[in-house]
Design a protein around this motif. Structure first.
Motif: not given
Lengths: 228, 226
Positions: A155, B64, B146, B171, B175, B178
């Motif tokens: 990521d 989210v 997601f 997470v 994220l 995103m």
């Protein structure tokens, strides 16, 4: 194991010697940067620490991937030791960054892409250890942690791109970072010594931790054997 | 290959049917989204900020948090009565289980995201009519990315002693892309800017979603083994 320990001692001593050299260079030898003055010298610790923390997540993810494949506990131990080193060096970046930022930019924190990325990396490392310690079955924790390290490393390019993108959408005050090919020769030399020193030091500490974990698992094994 | 898709659709059908009958997760996520909108209304000082300027960010924050609420419970039902063992022992590849869970969660979250879009358009005076198709596409891609990440990590957090409290810690850092690409593209689309201006953002959002699904499908087997 003695080979590992010998390597650990050798690399760590080399790293510590390099650190003394680096400190001498950055405090006395290298010329003072014209715009920022003396505070810019923190650069020679800050950037090598950042480089090392990203190296660490790479090593941790690589060892984790191979661990999931071969299921050799040694690889999991290596991944864990690399992640621990990464956490330490990321913490160094996150302390030296704001100290430098306060004087150079006038603020402790700014959403400068690389600083943001390091903060997120720090949290990925924290997540790695939280997952590892939150399972009753240690093997499960190792697998979970390996997945966290791998997804985290995958990521990072996305995060890096996005935080740069974000800044281009919302222009921030211009951040002067003394980087790039315009760096004078003596500064470049000091930076290179810093990068080398921190890399060696990282692997020295990594091997120490690795040897320690090896001994720990051996003790566990013997305790279990004598109990049985 | 057709067997593979049949296996996926069987699990998707089971999950959606369960959801359709219990309406547990969709109800909690939907109520959460609307109530979050109400609270956001009081958190905006309209004398200094125009609500429609920050609405895109609020939509994504709601997705989210609300998404985590629903997706975090993905494996809750299987955790009871050893049902997870049943699914894992059935001759279905682990990645098919993962993809099925992602699809079921995606249907759920995408529905909620459309609800959020409608409600927030009403609450904050967002004008989405000009770029409605593109906004829906952005929400779809964002939801997919997601859901893929959150489903993988929901499987992990369900297996730990910390449970769902661990999920956001794992997470949220991942994220960030995103949220950046999603808010970036949606904010401009709502402001009536042409799609060409946000095309790069949408492409990155798509790449993130594809990457997340692929990584999840490859790694899921290591999470649920034994």
């Amino acid at each position: 194991m003695t080979g590992v320990r010998r390597g650990a001692i050798g690399l760590t001593l080399l790293g510590l010697a390099g650190l003394i050299g680096l400190f001498w260079m950055s405090f006395f030898w290298v010329s003072t940067e014209a715009n920022q003055g003396v505070v810019q010298r923190i650069f020679y610790v800050h950037v090598p620490a950042a480089w090392t923390s990203f190296l660490a997540i790479g090593v941790a993810a690589l060892c984790s991937a191979v661990y999931l494949w071969l299921r050799d506990d040694k690889l999991d131990r290596a991944a864990m030791c690399a992640a621990e080193g990464g956490l330490v060096f990321a913490t160094i970046v996150l302390t030296t960054g704001p100290l430098w930022g306060k004087i150079a930019w006038g603020t402790y924190w700014t959403w400068e892409p690389r600083l943001t990325l390091t903060l997120l990396l720090w949290f990925i490392f924290v997540g790695y250890f939280m997952v590892r310690n939150a399972t009753e079955d240690p093997d499960k924790g190792k697998r979970f942690a390996a997945v966290v390290a791998i997804v985290g490393a995958l990521d990072i390019p996305f995060i890096h791109l996005s935080v740069i993108w974000f800044r281009s959408l919302h222009p921030q005050p211009v951040v002067a970072k003394p980087e790039g090919p315009t760096l004078p020769a003596d500064m470049l030399a000091t930076l290179m010594v810093g990068l080398g020193t921190f890399t060696i030091l990282f692997f020295g500490l990594f091997l120490f931790r690795y040897a320690l974990e090896g001994l720990r698992s051996e003790v566990d094994l013997r305790a279990r054997r004598s109990a049985a | 290959m057709s067997g593979y898709f049949a296996q996926i659709s069987a699990i998707v059908r089971k999950d959606l049917l369960l959801e359709l009958r219990s309406r547990e997760r969709i109800a909690s996520m939907g109520a959460f989204a609307i109530l979050a909108g109400v609270l956001f209304n009081f958190s905006i000082d309209t004398t200094t900020v125009r609500p429609q300027d920050v609405a895109a960010g609020l939509v994504w924050m709601t997705l989210v948090f609300g998404g985590l609420l629903g997706v975090g419970r993905t494996f809750q039902i299987e955790a009871q009565d050893g049902a997870m063992q049943g699914i894992l022992m059935s001759p279905v590849p682990k990645d098919a289980v993962f993809l099925a869970k992602v699809i079921a969660n995606f249907v759920l979250l995408f529905t909620v995201s459309l609800l959020v879009l409608g409600v927030f358009a009403l609450f904050f005076g967002m004008d989405v009519s000009a770029n409605l198709g593109w906004v829906v596409l952005v929400l779809g891609l964002g939801s997919l990315g997601f859901v893929a990440l959150a489903t993988l990590f929901a499987a992990i957090s369900t297996g730990t002693t910390m449970g769902e409290t661990l999920l956001p810690i794992l997470v949220f850092p991942l994220l960030v892309p995103m949220v950046v690409f999603g808010v970036g593209s949606m904010g401009r689309l709502i402001a009536g800017r042409p799609f060409s201006e946000v095309e790069g953002n949408v492409r990155m959002l798509g790449a993130f979603a594809v990457g997340a699904v692929a990584a999840g499908a490859a790694l899921f087997r290591f999470v649920v083994e034994d």
